[in-house]
Design an enzyme around this catalytic site. Structure first.
Site, short mmCIF file in Angstrom:
data_model
loop_
_atom_site.label_atom_id
_atom_site.label_comp_id
_atom_site.label_asym_id
_atom_site.label_seq_id
_atom_site.Cartn_x
_atom_site.Cartn_y
_atom_site.Cartn_z
N CYS A 1 -3.74 -1.06 -2.17
CA CYS A 1 -4.01 0.34 -2.51
C CYS A 1 -4.97 0.44 -3.70
O CYS A 1 -4.70 -0.07 -4.78
CB CYS A 1 -2.69 1.01 -2.84
SG CYS A 1 -2.85 2.75 -3.21
N ASN A 2 -6.08 1.13 -3.48
CA ASN A 2 -7.06 1.32 -4.56
C ASN A 2 -6.50 2.18 -5.68
O ASN A 2 -6.78 1.96 -6.85
CB ASN A 2 -8.31 2.00 -4.00
CG ASN A 2 -9.11 1.09 -3.10
OD1 ASN A 2 -10.14 0.59 -3.48
ND2 ASN A 2 -8.62 0.86 -1.89
N THR A 3 -5.69 3.17 -5.32
CA THR A 3 -5.13 4.07 -6.32
C THR A 3 -4.23 3.29 -7.28
O THR A 3 -4.34 3.42 -8.50
CB THR A 3 -4.33 5.19 -5.63
OG1 THR A 3 -5.17 5.83 -4.67
CG2 THR A 3 -3.83 6.21 -6.62
N CYS B 1 -10.89 3.11 -0.77
CA CYS B 1 -9.58 3.58 -0.31
C CYS B 1 -9.24 2.84 0.97
O CYS B 1 -10.13 2.61 1.81
CB CYS B 1 -9.65 5.09 -0.06
SG CYS B 1 -8.15 5.77 0.65
N THR B 2 -7.98 2.48 1.11
CA THR B 2 -7.58 1.69 2.28
C THR B 2 -7.77 2.44 3.60
O THR B 2 -7.83 1.82 4.65
CB THR B 2 -6.09 1.30 2.17
OG1 THR B 2 -5.33 2.48 1.88
CG2 THR B 2 -5.87 0.28 1.09
N HIS B 3 -7.86 3.75 3.52
CA HIS B 3 -7.96 4.53 4.75
C HIS B 3 -9.40 4.73 5.24
O HIS B 3 -9.60 5.35 6.27
CB HIS B 3 -7.34 5.92 4.55
CG HIS B 3 -5.84 5.92 4.62
ND1 HIS B 3 -5.07 5.31 3.67
CD2 HIS B 3 -4.99 6.43 5.54
CE1 HIS B 3 -3.80 5.47 4.00
NE2 HIS B 3 -3.72 6.15 5.12
N GLU C 1 -5.17 8.88 9.47
CA GLU C 1 -3.81 8.68 9.99
C GLU C 1 -3.63 9.36 11.35
O GLU C 1 -2.82 8.93 12.16
CB GLU C 1 -2.78 9.18 8.99
CG GLU C 1 -2.85 8.36 7.71
CD GLU C 1 -1.53 8.21 6.99
OE1 GLU C 1 -0.62 9.01 7.25
OE2 GLU C 1 -1.44 7.30 6.15
N TYR D 1 -0.37 8.50 -2.54
CA TYR D 1 -0.32 8.23 -3.98
C TYR D 1 -1.51 8.90 -4.69
O TYR D 1 -1.46 9.20 -5.86
CB TYR D 1 -0.42 6.73 -4.25
CG TYR D 1 0.82 5.91 -4.01
CD1 TYR D 1 1.95 6.43 -3.38
CD2 TYR D 1 0.87 4.58 -4.45
CE1 TYR D 1 3.09 5.64 -3.18
CE2 TYR D 1 2.00 3.80 -4.26
CZ TYR D 1 3.10 4.33 -3.62
OH TYR D 1 4.19 3.54 -3.43
N GLY D 2 -2.57 9.08 -3.93
CA GLY D 2 -3.84 9.52 -4.53
C GLY D 2 -3.80 10.89 -5.16
O GLY D 2 -4.67 11.25 -5.95
N ASP E 1 0.87 -1.17 0.00
CA ASP E 1 0.00 0.00 0.00
C ASP E 1 0.91 1.22 0.00
O ASP E 1 2.10 1.13 0.30
CB ASP E 1 -0.89 -0.02 1.25
CG ASP E 1 -1.91 1.12 1.24
OD1 ASP E 1 -2.58 1.29 0.21
OD2 ASP E 1 -2.01 1.85 2.23
N SER E 2 0.31 2.37 -0.27
CA SER E 2 1.09 3.60 -0.22
C SER E 2 1.53 3.89 1.22
O SER E 2 2.46 4.66 1.43
CB SER E 2 0.24 4.74 -0.76
OG SER E 2 -0.98 4.81 -0.06
N1 DGL Z 1 -3.76 3.75 -0.21
C1 DGL Z 1 -4.49 4.74 -0.96
C2 DGL Z 1 -5.72 4.09 -1.63
O1 DGL Z 1 -6.22 3.07 -1.20
C3 DGL Z 1 -4.91 5.91 -0.10
C4 DGL Z 1 -3.81 6.79 0.38
C5 DGL Z 1 -3.02 7.49 -0.71
O2 DGL Z 1 -3.50 8.46 -1.30
O3 DGL Z 1 -1.90 7.06 -0.93
O4 DGL Z 1 -6.20 4.61 -2.59
#
Ligand code: DGL
Length: 278
Positions: free
Chosen positions: A70-72, A186-188, A154, A39-40, A7-8
């Site tokens: 990570c979805n991104t 999104c993972t968050h 976070e 990353y987003g 993940d990011s």
């Molecule tokens: N991990 C990213 C996602 O799931 C979210 C955080 C980011 O922007 O890196 O899209």
């Protein structure tokens, strides 16, 4: 089985949480790119480069499979990763959630929230449309970026007034659309479930960012169960202590000792010009 998960940053632990529950004998090597999160908000080209480097890093642990939490990355880089690493099965975040949403919806009105890059890619709309077509279902999809939620999660502020205000701002349009299913793309976002339910009502089904992936792997892995409990080993590209402190909230228990990736283990370092440039 040894699984690579990346993940990011810390959010991918929401996926690991479900993987540990559903596939307890699998060992997991996790990489969180904490030096370069988020990353987003980055370009597709940059995210693709980072993603390639993460898979190369995980490959040295002889992982049998990689889960892109990570979805991104899943939205903009999955096809590139498949091409770059043809020998490693790579699971993305989008497909399982798209399928789960199509199965869950009754009214066919689905919402998606994610990072700017995920929403701009249109990946969820495409995956949902493809699955709905196969299932013979009629659906409509609305997607919106919710960039403020990542730092709030976070900071552990998912139930704060600031989070409620931000969610109200982002989710109000979905209420007007009368969605009955919302993908947390999104993972968050899983830590916001309670606050989102309070706003949208219990009637709206929330498709968790981690559970769908873990369920899919568990289905594929039938017959591979049994044996001792697998290990979890976490690597980050910056400040392991911060990851340890925040990680417990995402994983639901202490993450153990987190290791810093030595700079010369990271592929991008190899390409940096020697001091003074060349
Ligand atoms: N991990 C990213 C996602 O799931 C979210 C955080 C980011 O922007 O890196 O899209």
């Amino acid at each position: 089985m040894r699984l690579g998960v990346f993940d990011s940053g810390v959010g991918g632990l929401t996926v690991v949480r479900h993987l540990r529950r559903l596939l307890p004998t699998w060992s997991i090597v996790y990489f969180g790119d904490t030096a370069r999160v988020p990353y987003g908000a980055k370009s597709d080209a940059t995210v693709r480069r980072f993603a390639g480097e993460a898979v190369r890093f995980l490959s040295q642990f002889e992982v049998g499979r990689v889960v892109v939490a990570c979805n991104t990355v899943s939205a903009v880089a999955l096809r590139h990763l498949d091409r770059e690493f043809p020998g490693v099965p790579i699971d993305g975040a989008i497909q399982p959630r798209a399928e789960a949403a199509v199965s869950a919806t009754r009214s066919g009105r689905i919402g998606v929230i994610g990072t700017r890059a995920t929403v701009a890619s249109g990946a969820y709309e495409q995956a949902i449309a493809a699955h709905a077509k196969r299932a013979g279902a009629r659906v409509r999809v609305w997607a919106a970026p919710c960039p403020i939620l990542v730092p709030l999660a976070e900071e552990g502020m998912e139930n704060s007034k600031a989070a409620r205000e931000a969610l109200k701002h982002y989710l109000e349009p979905f209420k007007a659309r009368r969605i009955d299913t919302l993908i947390l793309g999104c993972t968050h976002y899983p830590p916001f479930k309670r606050a989102i339910r309070a706003l949208l009502g219990a009637r709206v089904r929330l498709i968790d960012s981690g559970e769908a992936t873990a369920r899919k792997l568990a289905r594929d892995a039938r017959g591979e169960r049994g044996g001792a409990r697998g290990s979890l080993r976490c690597y980050v590209s910056d400040i392991p202590r911060q990851f340890e402190a925040v990680g417990a909230r995402f994983l639901g228990r202490h993450v153990g000792r987190v290791r810093l990736v030595a700079q010369d283990d990271l592929p991008w370092f190899e390409r940096m010009p020697a001091r003074g440039g060349r």
